[in-house]
Design a protein around this motif. Structure first.
Motif, PDB file in Angstrom:
ATOM      1  N   GLY A 271      95.182  61.633 -14.367  1.00 38.20           N
ATOM      2  CA  GLY A 271      95.305  62.872 -13.598  1.00 38.20           C
ATOM      3  C   GLY A 271      94.096  63.294 -12.801  1.00 38.20           C
ATOM      4  N   THR A 272      93.257  62.366 -12.419  1.00 39.15           N
ATOM      5  CA  THR A 272      92.077  62.728 -11.638  1.00 39.15           C
ATOM      6  C   THR A 272      92.406  62.704 -10.143  1.00 39.15           C
ATOM      7  N   PRO A 273      91.877  63.673  -9.379  1.00 42.76           N
ATOM      8  CA  PRO A 273      92.146  63.682  -7.927  1.00 42.76           C
ATOM      9  C   PRO A 273      91.389  62.542  -7.252  1.00 42.76           C
ATOM     10  N   SER A 306      93.964  50.655   4.331  1.00 43.64           N
ATOM     11  CA  SER A 306      94.226  51.962   3.724  1.00 43.64           C
ATOM     12  C   SER A 306      94.209  51.822   2.203  1.00 43.64           C
ATOM     13  N   PHE A 307      93.572  52.771   1.525  1.00 35.06           N
ATOM     14  CA  PHE A 307      93.590  52.791   0.052  1.00 35.06           C
ATOM     15  C   PHE A 307      93.102  54.148  -0.444  1.00 35.06           C
ATOM     16  N   THR A 308      93.335  54.385  -1.724  1.00 38.66           N
ATOM     17  CA  THR A 308      92.854  55.588  -2.400  1.00 38.66           C
ATOM     18  C   THR A 308      92.088  55.156  -3.644  1.00 38.66           C
ATOM     19  N   LEU A 309      90.922  55.776  -3.873  1.00 44.53           N
ATOM     20  CA  LEU A 309      90.072  55.412  -5.011  1.00 44.53           C
ATOM     21  C   LEU A 309      89.732  56.669  -5.795  1.00 44.53           C
ATOM     22  N   ARG A 310      89.952  56.596  -7.114  1.00 47.73           N
ATOM     23  CA  ARG A 310      89.678  57.746  -7.980  1.00 47.73           C
ATOM     24  C   ARG A 310      88.376  57.549  -8.757  1.00 47.73           C
ATOM     25  N   GLY A 340      89.751  55.281  12.398  1.00 48.46           N
ATOM     26  CA  GLY A 340      90.563  55.602  11.234  1.00 48.46           C
ATOM     27  C   GLY A 340      90.026  56.826  10.506  1.00 48.46           C
ATOM     28  N   LYS A 341      90.648  57.152   9.376  1.00 53.80           N
ATOM     29  CA  LYS A 341      90.284  58.360   8.632  1.00 53.80           C
ATOM     30  C   LYS A 341      89.649  57.999   7.305  1.00 53.80           C
ATOM     31  N   MET A 342      88.548  58.689   6.965  1.00 53.52           N
ATOM     32  CA  MET A 342      87.912  58.569   5.659  1.00 53.52           C
ATOM     33  C   MET A 342      87.666  59.963   5.114  1.00 53.52           C
ATOM     34  N   THR A 343      88.128  60.195   3.901  1.00 52.25           N
ATOM     35  CA  THR A 343      87.906  61.483   3.240  1.00 52.25           C
ATOM     36  C   THR A 343      87.210  61.218   1.916  1.00 52.25           C
ATOM     37  N   PHE A 344      86.008  61.795   1.753  1.00 54.70           N
ATOM     38  CA  PHE A 344      85.235  61.605   0.528  1.00 54.70           C
ATOM     39  C   PHE A 344      85.116  62.942  -0.193  1.00 54.70           C
ATOM     40  N   ASP A 345      85.651  62.996  -1.402  1.00 58.07           N
ATOM     41  CA  ASP A 345      85.611  64.206  -2.227  1.00 58.07           C
ATOM     42  C   ASP A 345      86.100  65.426  -1.442  1.00 58.07           C
ATOM     43  N   GLY A 346      87.186  65.218  -0.685  1.00 57.69           N
ATOM     44  CA  GLY A 346      87.792  66.307   0.083  1.00 57.69           C
ATOM     45  C   GLY A 346      87.167  66.547   1.438  1.00 57.69           C
ATOM     46  N   MET A 347      86.085  65.835   1.778  1.00 61.02           N
ATOM     47  CA  MET A 347      85.384  66.056   3.054  1.00 61.02           C
ATOM     48  C   MET A 347      85.780  64.969   4.060  1.00 61.02           C
TER      49      MET A 347
END
Length: 529
Positions: A271-273, A306-310, A340-347
């Motif tokens: 459950g980690t964002p 594209s990927f998501t890392l927790r 492309g798009k990069m979002t780090f810790d919501g930024m």
């Protein structure tokens, strides 16, 4: 009976420092016959490369000296041979592939100029005749579009491509004996297999002897006839390849063979964002031609990743040399332009400039492939590790910085008493620990690891992997792990992305991709033979 191509008889090598003699190789005896492959294995600092460099007298004298023993090429003694004799043997009769291609290749000359120089000096070939042989050799070692790459400089090639050029340079002279010092370290498994097949063909074609120095025992099994194991400057075991792997005699040999990367990645926190979200990441390089160097088009180093890392999760990037792995790492660090798009810790950091990125830098750190190049040889370990604190936390006092350095060194398994020593005084594994401590001291959330274990022997590699897993559990670190060693990726990573020529070939959970790969290219990486 004909004399062996190479005979090393009770060789001892020492270095004179501050008036004292430090012996690093002790009474080593080896032999390589025509058409035979002898693999020389052992941990970092065991004396493998020193022994190999001694064959062609490539160690600087002084400080190097030879207290005892002799080296023979056929019946010609080499240790006290005049320079004129050595020049006739170096390159012509005995060629060498060095471990570090960036040091060995001239950064100011094109590939064609450097490769032609070999043929001109050693075989007296003219440029017109040499070009065809150069292109054929580059093609055989796996350089794509060889004709177009001849005008490239070394910095325009990936690490693996540079290593392939070094292999081609050595093979162009058609030597009787080839000394290969970690020739496949920077290469993916598919290219490794290609190089091994090429070496086997040349052995048969030229009846060439091969002294093969490596820490990869899987390669030794496939290539070597005989194996010598070195430790602390001594040859502790010497046997046929089959006998050594089936019934190793020395306890250290048994330990070395057992040091395979094993285990599973750390369990993921529930459950980690997301920490890092990447969408349609692309990197392109302008292609300029003509007198005015106008942009004629673009070469894509990476397309639509594209990927998501927790937090606490590891993503492996695998693929052949030049596939875009390191380019991806540099783009994620915002060190090269990307789309492309990069979002780090919501930024949303995709379009951030240098000043905007500065507060984020401590939270995203990197450990490079080669600690020899990434550690400043003029700074001691304390200065190297505390450098990030000086930049990002200037309010800390010298005593506070030193306390943080001591804590970081303890965490990565280094003795803090050695903090005033210089990088040259440490083994390869210790230098990589220094690089990890330097990244860790800023308390990052994400570490990009670019081939951090490729230059390490297997026993040290296993230690570094265990260290990375332990640090991940303790600090909930996210890793992007760039590697061509699929066993290491399987041991550490939760997700994997397979890249080829900048394109995503396959992507998903590591266990699923490795168990049932969908793409033919992935299957070829997993089973290169």
């Amino acid at each position: 009976m004909t004399a062996p191509l190479l005979r090393i008889d009770q060789l001892s090598v020492a270095f004179r420092q501050a008036g004292q003699l430090h012996q690093v190789v002790n009474e080593v005896s080896l032999q390589v016959d025509a058409g035979e492959t002898l693999a020389l294995v052992g941990e970092s600092g065991s004396g493998k490369s020193v022994t190999a460099l001694s064959v062609l007298r490539l160690l600087p004298e002084p400080p190097a000296c030879y207290p005892g023993g002799e080296i023979y090429y056929r019946d010609q003694p080499l240790l006290r041979a005049p320079e004129k004799i050595l020049r006739q043997i170096r390159g012509n009769k005995i060629a060498m592939i060095f471990q570090e291609p960036m040091v060995s290749l001239n950064p100011l000359h094109t590939l064609e100029k450097q490769l032609y120089e070999v043929l001109s000096l050693h075989r007296g070939m003219r440029k017109e005749a040499a070009r065809g042989e150069i292109l054929d050799c580059l093609d055989r070692v796996g350089i794509h579009n060889a004709r177009q790459r001849l005008a490239d400089y070394p910095h325009q090639l990936s690490g693996g491509e540079r290593q392939r050029v070094m292999i081609a340079m050595a093979l162009l002279t058609r030597p009787e004996l080839l000394i290969a010092d970690e020739p496949t370290t920077a290469l993916d498994v598919a290219v490794q297999a290609q190089i091994l097949r090429l070496l086997a063909e040349l052995k048969q074609e030229l009846n060439m002897g091969l002294l093969f120095i490596t820490h990869n025992l899987n390669l030794v099994k496939r290539l070597a006839d005989n194996v010598a194991v070195m430790r602390q400057g001594r040859c502790i075991e010497h046997n046929s390849c089959a006998q050594l792997f089936s019934a190793p005699q020395h306890p250290w040999t048994r330990k070395l063979i057992a040091a395979e990367p094993t285990g599973e990645p750390n369990p993921l926190p529930a459950g980690t964002p997301p920490l890092l979200e990447v969408a349609d990441l692309q990197v392109r390089f302008a292609v300029r031609r003509g007198l005015l160097k106008r942009i004629q088009g673009y070469h894509y180093g990476l397309r639509q990743l594209s990927f998501t890392l927790r937090p606490g999760e590891s993503l492996g990037l695998v693929g052949e040399s030049g596939s875009g792995k390191s380019t991806t790492g540099l783009a994620l660090l915002r060190l090269i332009p990307s789309l492309g798009k990069m979002t780090f810790d919501g930024m949303p950091i995709s379009d951030w400039g240098r000043k905007q990125m500065l507060p984020v830098r401590p939270r995203i750190q990197v450990v490079f492939q080669d600690p020899n190049s990434s550690l400043n040889p003029r700074l001691d370990v304390l200065q190297i590790i505390e450098e990030g604190l000086r930049v990002h936390q200037p309010a800390l006092s010298a005593a506070q910085r030193e306390a943080r350095v001591i804590s970081a060194m303890n965490e990565v398994g280094l003795d803090p008493q050695t903090r005033h020593r210089y990088p040259a005084e440490f083994s390869g594994g210790q230098r990589q620990r220094i690089a990890i401590a330097r990244a860790l001291i800023l308390e990052p959330q994400l570490i990009i690891l670019d081939e951090p274990t490729s230059s390490l022997d297997r026993s040290v590699q296993a230690q570094i992997l265990q260290l990375l897993k332990s640090l991940q559990r303790t600090h909930r670190l996210a890793y992007i792990f760039i590697s061509h060693d699929l066993q290491v990726v399987r041991s550490l990573c939760h997700q994997v992305v397979v890249l080829r020529k900048g394109e995503v070939v396959e992507q998903g959970e590591c266990a699923r991709v490795f168990a049932a790969p969908q793409a033919e290219y992935t299957r070829r990486l997993l089973n290169p033979l």
